[in-house]
Design an enzyme around this catalytic site. Sequence first.
Site, PDB file in Angstrom:
ATOM      1  N   ASP A 121       0.863  -1.180   0.000  1.00 59.19           N
ATOM      2  CA  ASP A 121       0.000   0.000   0.000  1.00 59.19           C
ATOM      3  C   ASP A 121       0.896   1.225   0.000  1.00 59.19           C
ATOM      4  O   ASP A 121       1.988   1.210   0.595  1.00 59.19           O
ATOM      5  CB  ASP A 121      -0.914   0.008   1.226  1.00 59.19           C
ATOM      6  CG  ASP A 121      -2.028  -1.025   1.142  1.00 59.19           C
ATOM      7  OD1 ASP A 121      -2.433  -1.377   0.021  1.00 59.19           O
ATOM      8  OD2 ASP A 121      -2.502  -1.466   2.199  1.00 59.19           O
ATOM      9  N   ASP A 139      -6.864  -1.544  -4.735  1.00 58.35           N
ATOM     10  CA  ASP A 139      -7.939  -1.206  -3.793  1.00 58.35           C
ATOM     11  C   ASP A 139      -8.920  -0.215  -4.410  1.00 58.35           C
ATOM     12  O   ASP A 139     -10.134  -0.331  -4.231  1.00 58.35           O
ATOM     13  CB  ASP A 139      -7.364  -0.619  -2.501  1.00 58.35           C
ATOM     14  CG  ASP A 139      -6.484  -1.588  -1.740  1.00 58.35           C
ATOM     15  OD1 ASP A 139      -6.658  -2.815  -1.896  1.00 58.35           O
ATOM     16  OD2 ASP A 139      -5.619  -1.118  -0.978  1.00 58.35           O
TER      17      ASP A 139
END
Length: 166
Positions: A121, A139
Amino acid sequence: MPKRYVYVPTSALLIILLDQASKLWILAKFPLWQVKPVIPGFFNLVHVANRGAAFGFLNNSDTNWQLYLFMGFTLLALSVVAYLVRTTPPNDRLQLTALACITGGALGNFIDRVRLDYVVDFLDFYVGKVHWPAFNVADICICAGAGLLFLAFLRNEKNKAKGTEK
């Protein structure tokens, strides 16, 4: 071969390539946990190792069981998506786009879990000291796909109620 069997995988592949390219760039340029302010007070680039799910749910570096749990959930979700692709009318571009986004995003994060044992991330939005959990391109696509799928289902239900089903 119906166009949906070309459109969904091709679109998903483009999403996977964008997701993996962005993650490879982060891995090459940012040591783990490094933070680089881009827009002070609002947006950073970071390198986060997320062993959990969305928003860091079950993100625990001391155990590894969640890796297999989330890999299993991904495979189950992709099975449901495959069924939905097969049963979606070929002209329902909104629903097919939603399914392509979900597929590409799910596979992008799945690749990370297989390759790294965690998901990379790197997008960190915040206001002051309040941070949204870091996330990535996969995401974004999963969330956008879920939203589009919800809209497609609403539209289809509305059309059924009117008797104008596509």
